[in-house]
Design an enzyme around this catalytic site. Structure first.
Site, PDB file in Angstrom:
ATOM      1  N   CYS A  52       0.834  -1.197   0.000  1.00 45.93           N
ATOM      2  CA  CYS A  52       0.000   0.000   0.000  1.00 45.93           C
ATOM      3  C   CYS A  52       0.864   1.241   0.000  1.00 45.93           C
ATOM      4  CB  CYS A  52      -0.905   0.001   1.216  1.00 45.93           C
ATOM      5  SG  CYS A  52       0.002   0.304   2.742  1.00 45.93           S
ATOM      6  N   ASP A  53       0.184   2.380  -0.073  1.00 49.40           N
ATOM      7  CA  ASP A  53       0.885   3.643   0.010  1.00 49.40           C
ATOM      8  C   ASP A  53       0.030   4.703   0.683  1.00 49.40           C
ATOM      9  OD1 ASP A  53       3.128   5.317  -0.491  1.00 49.40           O
ATOM     10  OD2 ASP A  53       2.053   6.228  -2.152  1.00 49.40           O
TER      11      ASP A  53
END
Length: 102
Positions: free
Chosen positions: A16-17
């Site tokens: 994820c980010d």
């Protein structure tokens, strides 16, 4: 395009980010779907993907970045955090024994 046989997969990472929590939910869902297999499922930021990750699931917007972070690994991009066909394809291949293409 890298690929891997299901029998060779030991770790799947959901990268994820954004920090919105959607990818945490996806990792939990995939972990439940793969219960009873030898595949561990982890959630991690893109910049901390472990070296022993065999498959990385990530949102399509992060795919090129993930490929730069873990070159040569099977990276499977998806569009939807729930019910995405790409994620379903990976889970089905890992449960039934098949090939996962990045």
């Amino acid at each position: 395009m890298p690929s891997i046989e299901a029998t060779q997969v030991h770790k799947l990472v959901v990268a994820c980010d954004a920090g919105m929590g959607s990818s945490v939910m996806l990792a939990s869902t995939v972990r439940k779907q793969l219960a009873g297999t030898d595949v561990s499922v982890e959630h991690t930021p893109v910049n901390h993907i472990p070296d022993d990750a065999d498959i990385v699931l990530c949102h399509a917007g992060l795919a090129e970045r993930v490929r730069r972070v873990v070159p040569g690994r099977v990276v499977v991009p998806f569009q939807l955090f729930l019910g995405d066909p790409a994620v379903t394809r990976v889970v089905d291949a890992l449960k039934a024994g098949g090939t996962v293409d990045g």
